[in-house]
Design a protein around this motif. Structure first.
Motif, mmCIF file in Angstrom:
data_model
loop_
_atom_site.group_PDB
_atom_site.id
_atom_site.type_symbol
_atom_site.label_atom_id
_atom_site.label_comp_id
_atom_site.label_asym_id
_atom_site.label_seq_id
_atom_site.Cartn_x
_atom_site.Cartn_y
_atom_site.Cartn_z
ATOM 1 N N GLN A 19 47.657 115.437 55.209
ATOM 2 C CA GLN A 19 48.363 115.546 56.495
ATOM 3 C C GLN A 19 48.047 116.863 57.205
ATOM 4 O O GLN A 19 48.412 117.045 58.359
ATOM 5 C CB GLN A 19 49.885 115.483 56.271
ATOM 6 N N GLY A 20 47.486 117.810 56.443
ATOM 7 C CA GLY A 20 47.188 119.127 57.034
ATOM 8 C C GLY A 20 48.189 120.196 56.646
ATOM 9 O O GLY A 20 48.191 121.294 57.211
ATOM 10 N N ALA A 21 49.036 119.897 55.648
ATOM 11 C CA ALA A 21 50.065 120.871 55.258
ATOM 12 C C ALA A 21 49.467 122.043 54.485
ATOM 13 O O ALA A 21 48.389 121.942 53.889
ATOM 14 C CB ALA A 21 51.122 120.186 54.393
ATOM 15 N N TYR A 22 50.223 123.118 54.486
ATOM 16 C CA TYR A 22 49.991 124.282 53.639
ATOM 17 C C TYR A 22 51.083 124.242 52.574
ATOM 18 O O TYR A 22 51.961 123.390 52.633
ATOM 19 C CB TYR A 22 50.084 125.560 54.477
ATOM 20 N N LEU A 23 51.028 125.158 51.597
ATOM 21 C CA LEU A 23 52.028 125.083 50.524
ATOM 22 C C LEU A 23 52.755 126.392 50.286
ATOM 23 O O LEU A 23 52.121 127.451 50.215
ATOM 24 C CB LEU A 23 51.364 124.694 49.202
ATOM 25 N N ASP A 24 54.067 126.276 50.124
ATOM 26 C CA ASP A 24 54.893 127.399 49.686
ATOM 27 C C ASP A 24 55.123 127.226 48.192
ATOM 28 O O ASP A 24 55.594 126.171 47.753
ATOM 29 C CB ASP A 24 56.228 127.365 50.443
ATOM 30 N N ALA A 35 45.593 120.153 43.153
ATOM 31 C CA ALA A 35 45.704 119.088 44.167
ATOM 32 C C ALA A 35 44.702 119.298 45.306
ATOM 33 O O ALA A 35 44.666 118.493 46.237
ATOM 34 C CB ALA A 35 47.123 119.043 44.714
ATOM 35 N N GLY A 36 43.937 120.380 45.241
ATOM 36 C CA GLY A 36 42.868 120.567 46.232
ATOM 37 C C GLY A 36 43.155 121.584 47.325
ATOM 38 O O GLY A 36 42.373 121.730 48.261
ATOM 39 N N TYR A 37 44.283 122.285 47.240
ATOM 40 C CA TYR A 37 44.573 123.317 48.252
ATOM 41 C C TYR A 37 43.698 124.528 47.975
ATOM 42 O O TYR A 37 43.634 124.992 46.834
ATOM 43 C CB TYR A 37 46.050 123.740 48.196
ATOM 44 N N THR A 38 43.038 125.033 48.993
ATOM 45 C CA THR A 38 42.289 126.270 48.827
ATOM 46 C C THR A 38 43.281 127.434 48.905
ATOM 47 O O THR A 38 44.364 127.290 49.499
ATOM 48 C CB THR A 38 41.217 126.392 49.925
#
Ligand code: LLP
Length: 429
Positions: free
Chosen positions: A82-87, A100-103
């Motif tokens: 969806q284009g989210a970032y993560l906290d 999960a693939g977040y850079t």
């Protein structure tokens, strides 16, 4: 009749509960209970609605999903797409985010009581750190000088559905107070940190904009002082998460469009008045994205009447969903095979844990229940599985998601052998 108006992914067909078009009875029969049943579509819809509401008012907005609410890798991946970032709040959540693939540039770390080895791991991985104390920053700067740094501010106003979930204000352990914030940025600047953000998170389960208005005002007045007195510009201003969802029948839904226009307008005006440039606005919702995407299915095994209560014994207890026990939280409950029957009985819904606090609901009006009935506990997607445990040596539940239109297991049910994980049996002397 159903008192509660059902919304997606829930639907009533001939008195039975359907979830994203599937009969929950058939899913419970196939996958067994207790079962967390999740909807990919609802997660995407919640994200789109929230992002849309903010981006409509301010172009430079990013949604940092608060992973602690639900760390299933499929949830993280769906939000990634969806284009989210993560906290994140722990090395474990960073590990899951990377898996999960977040850079690293899409991950923020907002911890508390952070150890040196954790700071080193985060610095080595180039994760943006949001410091929660001067002590944490001093220790971080000895380990490594990050390119970018953010400070968690206590804006002196907190809010939340329970005392445990108010994370700002006089009683809170979180964040730095105004004078300390100014000093912290001055120290970071002297250490040659080059890029900066500023952060707050006032609490969880907030259904009105007022506390945010007061807190954003304070946060931005502190940002203004930092800019003036220390001479730094902020790349981002993070107003935290906490956006609530209705649980009780009388709770009103948060109108995110109205919320965002109030909060973002204030943000834009102050940013302009204070000459803070064009910082990104970060929002960190957890509950709002996942809460109503998931139900917990649990089967009735026992009926028992005491002088004080009619108890319904089910196979999910506070090992599976702890919110009612530790916060007294109300979760709507439906008898999934009796949606159209009158709610003429008053029941307390008890789990299999050997403690009197093991109740999913107290004295709740429900249709007449028989052994074998299936209950659906709604709003179970946020802080449900992620706070579950193996207490009383009960293996954790399974998670099934309606993903790409069909049910798939997204987390296996734990087995008895999982109760022995990491245990080492020493032989008797
Ligand atoms: N950002 C930070 C820094 C946080 O500490 C939290 C939640 C969030 C964002 C996301 O908050 P949300 O949007 O989900 O309200 N276990 C409790 C909730 C604890 C929340 C802790 N921090 C519950 O079940 O209600």
């Amino acid at each position: 009749m159903v008192k509660r108006k059902l919304h997606e992914p829930l639907e009533e067909r001939k008195g039975n509960l359907y979830f994203d078009g599937f009969s929950v009875k058939e899913l419970a029969d196939k996958y067994d209970t207790p079962l967390y049943l999740m909807s990919e579509k609802r997660i995407r819809d919640n994200y789109d609605r929230l992002y849309g509401a903010f981006v409509n008012n301010y172009k430079y907005v990013r949604i940092y999903y608060a992973a602690k609410a639900n760390t299933n890798l499929n949830v993280l991946k769906i939000l990634h797409s969806q284009g989210a970032y993560l906290d994140t709040v722990s090395p474990g959540e960073v590990f899951l985010a990377l898996s999960a693939g977040y850079t690293p540039d899409r991950i923020m770390f907002t911890g508390t009581s952070v150890r040196n080895d954790e700071l080193k791991m985060l610095a080595d991985a180039n994760i943006t750190i949001n410091i929660d104390s001067q002590s944490e920053m001093d220790r971080l700067l000895k380990i490594s000088v990050p390119q970018i740094l953010s400070v968690r501010v206590n804006p002196e106003v907190g809010a939340g559905h329970h005392d445990h979930c108010i994370t700002a204000g006089p009683e809170s352990k979180f964040g730095l107070w105004e004078e300390e914030v100014i000093q912290a940025y001055a120290i970071a600047q002297r250490a040659r940190v080059g890029r900066f953000g500023i952060h707050m998170h006032i609490g969880s389960g907030v259904l009105e904009p007022e506390p945010y208005i007061a807190a954003v005002e304070k946060l931005l007045s502190i940002a203004k002082r930092v800019k003036k007195e220390v001479g730094i510009n902020f790349e981002f201003i993070d107003i935290g998460g906490g956006l609530g969802v209705p649980y009780k029948p009388e709770d009103t839904e948060l109108d995110v469009a109205a919320f965002s226009s109030k909060v973002v307008n204030l943000f834009k005006n102050k940013v302009k008045d204070y000459g803070l440039g064009k910082p990104f606005l970060f929002v960190e919702p957890g509950r709002y994205i996942v809460c109503d995407s998931t139900i917990l299915l649990t089967r009735v095994n026992t009926l028992k009447v005491t002088p004080a209560h009619k108890y319904v014994g089910v196979d999910a207890g506070f090992n599976t969903l702890i919110r009612p026990t530790i916060y007294g939280s109300y979760h709507p409950i439906l008898v999934a095979n009796k949606l159209n029957e009158p709610e003429k009985e008053t029941y307390s819904i008890a789990g299999p844990i050997c403690e009197s606090g093991d109740l999913l609901a107290k004295d709740r009006q429900l249709p007449e229940i028989q052994e074998g009935d299936l209950l659906a506990v709604l709003n179970a997607g946020a802080y449900g599985y992620s706070m579950s445990s193996q207490y009383n040596s009960r293996p954790r539940a399974a998670e099934v998601m309606i993903r790409a239109g069909k049910p798939v297991i997204v987390r296996e049910r734990e087995q008895l052998k999982d109760l022995m994980t990491n245990q080492r049996v020493q032989s008797d002397q």
